[in-house]
Scaffold this active site. Structure first.
Site, PDB file in Angstrom:
ATOM      1  N   LEU A 170      35.948  48.274  44.886  1.00 38.50           N
ATOM      2  CA  LEU A 170      34.714  47.555  44.583  1.00 38.50           C
ATOM      3  C   LEU A 170      34.351  46.638  45.746  1.00 38.50           C
ATOM      4  O   LEU A 170      33.204  46.611  46.190  1.00 38.50           O
ATOM      5  CB  LEU A 170      34.869  46.734  43.300  1.00 38.50           C
ATOM      6  CG  LEU A 170      33.714  45.782  43.000  1.00 38.50           C
ATOM      7  CD1 LEU A 170      32.434  46.552  42.705  1.00 38.50           C
ATOM      8  CD2 LEU A 170      34.072  44.847  41.852  1.00 38.50           C
ATOM      9  N   HIS A 171      35.319  45.911  46.255  1.00 38.52           N
ATOM     10  CA  HIS A 171      35.082  45.007  47.386  1.00 38.52           C
ATOM     11  C   HIS A 171      34.521  45.770  48.587  1.00 38.52           C
ATOM     12  O   HIS A 171      33.535  45.342  49.196  1.00 38.52           O
ATOM     13  CB  HIS A 171      36.379  44.287  47.750  1.00 38.52           C
ATOM     14  CG  HIS A 171      36.333  43.544  49.040  1.00 38.52           C
ATOM     15  ND1 HIS A 171      35.471  42.486  49.275  1.00 38.52           N
ATOM     16  CD2 HIS A 171      37.037  43.709  50.188  1.00 38.52           C
ATOM     17  CE1 HIS A 171      35.657  42.041  50.498  1.00 38.52           C
ATOM     18  NE2 HIS A 171      36.598  42.754  51.086  1.00 38.52           N
ATOM     19  N   GLN A 172      35.132  46.906  48.914  1.00 36.82           N
ATOM     20  CA  GLN A 172      34.644  47.707  50.044  1.00 36.82           C
ATOM     21  C   GLN A 172      33.205  48.153  49.824  1.00 36.82           C
ATOM     22  O   GLN A 172      32.382  48.113  50.740  1.00 36.82           O
ATOM     23  CB  GLN A 172      35.536  48.925  50.259  1.00 36.82           C
ATOM     24  CG  GLN A 172      36.888  48.581  50.827  1.00 36.82           C
ATOM     25  CD  GLN A 172      37.788  49.817  50.900  1.00 36.82           C
ATOM     26  OE1 GLN A 172      37.549  50.841  50.266  1.00 36.82           O
ATOM     27  NE2 GLN A 172      38.851  49.700  51.691  1.00 36.82           N
TER      28      GLN A 172
END
Length: 187
Positions: A29-31
């Site tokens: 999700l962060h990426q």
């Protein structure tokens, strides 16, 4: 505006537990949020409890229906899709409370604090040890995710704190879908 949500539940198998899968999912999700430059989707953990592995197996994403659809059109779940069960995009219940989900960082190592003091103040190891006793170390008791840094390839703990707030607070989220003051619905 966080008018809608989607739940992503990780499904462990004999080789990979829920905490590890939740860390992988959150890392992906962060990426995606970084690559797509998205700052209007927030994250929460409905299974949150105050113990080191107390995030549960559910990641909830909050945003507008349009923003969530846009994120889901990307292939950011590649490599973990078999371990994730996803709900449909759903409106937030009217009775939902408000919660801030934030990253907490701790300077826990007395040795690290001593090295920093030596560098900043030009002190010897002995002087720094006298100034910073071993009792200053703080042991975080918040739940956390193990994540891999894309820039250094090192593993680190991302400590999560969720706090109920009396009123909603709009704004932008960071690249983890977290914020120091923006709220997400909690139900």
């Amino acid at each position: 505006m966080t008018s809608h949500y989607i739940d992503l539940r990780v499904v462990p198998d004999p080789e990979t537990g829920a905490p590890q899968l939740l860390g992988i999912l959150f890392g992906k999700l962060h990426q995606a949020l970084v690559q797509l430059r998205i700052d209007n989707i927030g994250a929460s953990f409905p299974g949150y409890s105050n113990n080191p592995r107390g995030l549960g197996n559910l990641l909830r994403l909050h945003g507008s229906e349009t923003d969530l659809k846009s994120l889901l059109q990307q292939d950011w779940l590649k490599g973990i899709r078999d371990h994730v069960r996803m709900t449909e995009i759903t409106p937030v219940p009217q009775s939902a409370r408000h919660c801030v989900v934030t990253r907490r960082q701790f300077k826990t190592s007395a040795d690290r604090l001593r090295r920093r003091r030596m560098k900043r103040h030009g002190e010897t190891a002995e002087q720094a040890a006298l100034a910073i006793p071993g009792t200053v170390e703080r042991k975080p008791d918040l739940p956390y995710l193990n994540l891999n840094s894309a820039s250094t390839s090192q593993t680190f703990c991302l400590f999560i704190e969720q706090k109920i707030k009396p009123e909603p607070a709009p704004g932008k989220f960071n690249s983890y879908g977290l914020s120091q003051n923006v709220t997400v619905p909690m139900f």
